[in-house]
Design an enzyme around this catalytic site. Structure first.
Site: not given
Length: 254
Positions: A85, A176, A235
């Protein structure tokens, strides 16, 4: 950036790069099996993940540079590179920018194309967890379940929770920055230089990440590549069909 890593076995170096929200441990079971076949397997925590440093810089170029730095520091001679990925995208970026530093590459369930942002609910769910209020992982799981109904996905995501010095919880991932720069994770391979080295793409038959139509782009960028499909896998092909993945890896690297 000096990345955190685990090394298993002895032999030809093989570096494994995990996906977004993941860590080196995601591939630990497979790494132990591969190490039995004369590989020294390096499991890396990519920047802003696992126990590696946090940074405001979060891009595939930065990840490729981190990998280059790791290979130089550990004096690895043309290692094999495997990425799943996001890790696959980082591996592809590295393969072009540092084409002389690797021998073979394996890309798991990702294509070099651009992907739209599709982690919105996960990010919203993770950010909704009040770290100051939760008393256990169960509390975090309950809050996250409002956004992520699948238990397996929640368990994977909550591996990123760690105890802090005061006994409460903190995120190991740089949540964040990942949230701010998630669009960069979907970017396609901008480099259009064809790489002639051998590359194996492994995709899950139930996953929609690598479509038949993507094979055209794959072969344009990596002319000496092949795409193998593991039927019945999504996946997380390496977790769902580990034995089949291991066989494909060993057959290709041998």
């Amino acid at each position: 950036m000096e990345l955190n890593y685990k090394a298993i076995g002895e032999g030809k170096p093989l570096i494994i790069l995990h996906g977004v929200f993941g860590s080196a441990d995601n591939w630990l079971t497979i790494a132990k099996e591969l190490a039995e076949h004369h590989f020294k397997v390096y499991l890396l925590d990519q920047r802003n993940h696992g126990d590696s440093p946090h940074s405001d810089e979060f891009s595939y170029q930065a990840m490729a540079d981190d990998l280059h730095e790791f290979i130089e520091k550990h004096e690895l001679d043309k290692p094999f590179i495997l990425g799943h990925s996001m890790g696959g995208k980082a591996a592809m970026k590295f393969s072009v920018n540092y084409s002389d530093e690797w021998e073979k590459m394996i890309v798991v369930d990702i294509a070099p194309k651009a992907y739209p942002v599709h982690h919105d609910k996960i990010l919203t769910g993770l950010k909704s967890i009040d770290l100051d209020a939760i008393k256990s992982r169960g509390d975090a799981d309950k809050q996250l379940s409002e956004y992520v109904p699948d238990l397996g996905t929640r368990q994977f995501l909550l591996k990123n929770l760690a105890r802090n010095e005061s006994g409460g919880y903190k995120w190991k991932i740089n949540l964040d920055v990942i949230n701010e720069k998630i669009e960069a994770i979907g970017e396609g391979q901008e480099d259009r230089l064809a790489i002639e080295k051998e590359v194996l793409f492994i995709r899950g038959g139930k996953s929609d990440y690598v479509q038949d139509s993507d094979i055209i782009l794959i072969t344009q960028l990596f002319p000496n590549s092949e795409v193998k499909t593991i039927e019945g896998a999504g996946h997380w092909v390496h977790a769902e069909k580990s034995e089949e993945v291991i066989k494909l890896i060993l057959d290709f690297l041998r």
